[in-house]
Design a protein around this motif. Structure first.
Motif, PDB file in Angstrom:
ATOM      1  N   ALA A  83       0.836  -1.201   0.000  1.00 50.08           N
ATOM      2  CA  ALA A  83       0.000   0.000   0.000  1.00 50.08           C
ATOM      3  C   ALA A  83       0.874   1.256   0.000  1.00 50.08           C
ATOM      4  CB  ALA A  83      -0.929  -0.009   1.213  1.00 50.08           C
ATOM      5  N   ALA A  84       1.925   1.259   0.800  1.00 48.66           N
ATOM      6  CA  ALA A  84       2.825   2.415   0.850  1.00 48.66           C
ATOM      7  C   ALA A  84       3.496   2.635  -0.499  1.00 48.66           C
ATOM      8  CB  ALA A  84       3.872   2.217   1.947  1.00 48.66           C
ATOM      9  N   LEU A  85       3.954   1.578  -1.107  1.00 48.03           N
ATOM     10  CA  LEU A  85       4.580   1.688  -2.426  1.00 48.03           C
ATOM     11  C   LEU A  85       3.583   2.246  -3.443  1.00 48.03           C
ATOM     12  CD1 LEU A  85       6.973   1.191  -4.312  1.00 48.03           C
ATOM     13  CD2 LEU A  85       6.146  -1.141  -4.613  1.00 48.03           C
ATOM     14  N   TRP A  86       2.357   1.741  -3.418  1.00 48.13           N
ATOM     15  CA  TRP A  86       1.330   2.210  -4.337  1.00 48.13           C
ATOM     16  C   TRP A  86       1.066   3.711  -4.145  1.00 48.13           C
ATOM     17  CZ3 TRP A  86      -0.306   0.157  -8.580  1.00 48.13           C
ATOM     18  CH2 TRP A  86      -1.489   0.578  -9.168  1.00 48.13           C
ATOM     19  N   LEU A  87       0.962   4.132  -2.890  1.00 51.25           N
ATOM     20  CA  LEU A  87       0.726   5.556  -2.608  1.00 51.25           C
ATOM     21  C   LEU A  87       1.906   6.411  -3.048  1.00 51.25           C
ATOM     22  CD1 LEU A  87      -1.014   5.292   0.863  1.00 51.25           C
ATOM     23  CD2 LEU A  87      -2.084   5.906  -1.314  1.00 51.25           C
ATOM     24  N   MET A  88       3.120   5.929  -2.834  1.00 50.39           N
ATOM     25  CA  MET A  88       4.295   6.689  -3.271  1.00 50.39           C
ATOM     26  C   MET A  88       4.297   6.849  -4.789  1.00 50.39           C
ATOM     27  SD  MET A  88       7.393   5.631  -0.686  1.00 50.39           S
ATOM     28  CE  MET A  88       7.258   3.883  -0.882  1.00 50.39           C
ATOM     29  N   LEU A  89       3.893   5.808  -5.507  1.00 45.49           N
ATOM     30  CA  LEU A  89       3.804   5.901  -6.963  1.00 45.49           C
ATOM     31  C   LEU A  89       2.765   6.939  -7.393  1.00 45.49           C
ATOM     32  CD1 LEU A  89       4.058   2.129  -7.925  1.00 45.49           C
ATOM     33  CD2 LEU A  89       5.770   3.914  -8.344  1.00 45.49           C
TER      34      LEU A  89
END
Length: 124
Positions: free
Chosen positions: A23-29
């Motif tokens: 989820a964090a990676l997705w939000l950073m993207l």
């Protein structure tokens, strides 16, 4: 507690941490800056705290089969507790005080891309 129950608990915690990392990676993207993982406050635990523009997103992460299931698993009481926890964190940090606190959901399902639902429970 028996060994099988301990193993299930450990597997669930690991799955939860993996879901939060995805989820964090997705939000950073999507342009969010992650401020914290699993933030414990006196009002409750925040899975992810993220900022983008003038929005402070208190992000609940749920791994379920569908977005609808993920939305339904978070009760009104939990949402209010998360909203208050986010507001309390913002109030204690001068750089966050003027941001709009919003409650978001990131839903994950096996074999699918995450779904980010900004302001997932509008007014609810």
């Amino acid at each position: 507690m028996n060994a099988a129950r301990r193993a299930r608990g450990a597997a669930a915690r690991l799955a939860g941490r993996r879901a939060e990392a995805w989820a964090a990676l997705w939000l950073m993207l999507k342009g969010y800056r992650i401020l914290g993982f699993r933030l414990r406050t006196r009002l409750g635990e925040i899975d992810l705290l993220a900022v983008r523009g003038q929005v402070l997103a208190v992000v609940e992460v749920k791994q379920r089969r569908t977005l609808a299931e993920a939305l339904e698993t978070v009760t009104l009481e939990q949402r209010e507790r998360l909203r208050r926890a986010g507001q309390a964190v913002a109030a204690r940090r001068p750089r966050l005080q003027n941001l709009t606190v919003r409650l978001d959901l990131v839903a994950l399902a096996p074999g699918r891309l995450p779904i980010h639902s900004p302001d997932a429970w509008k007014g609810g």
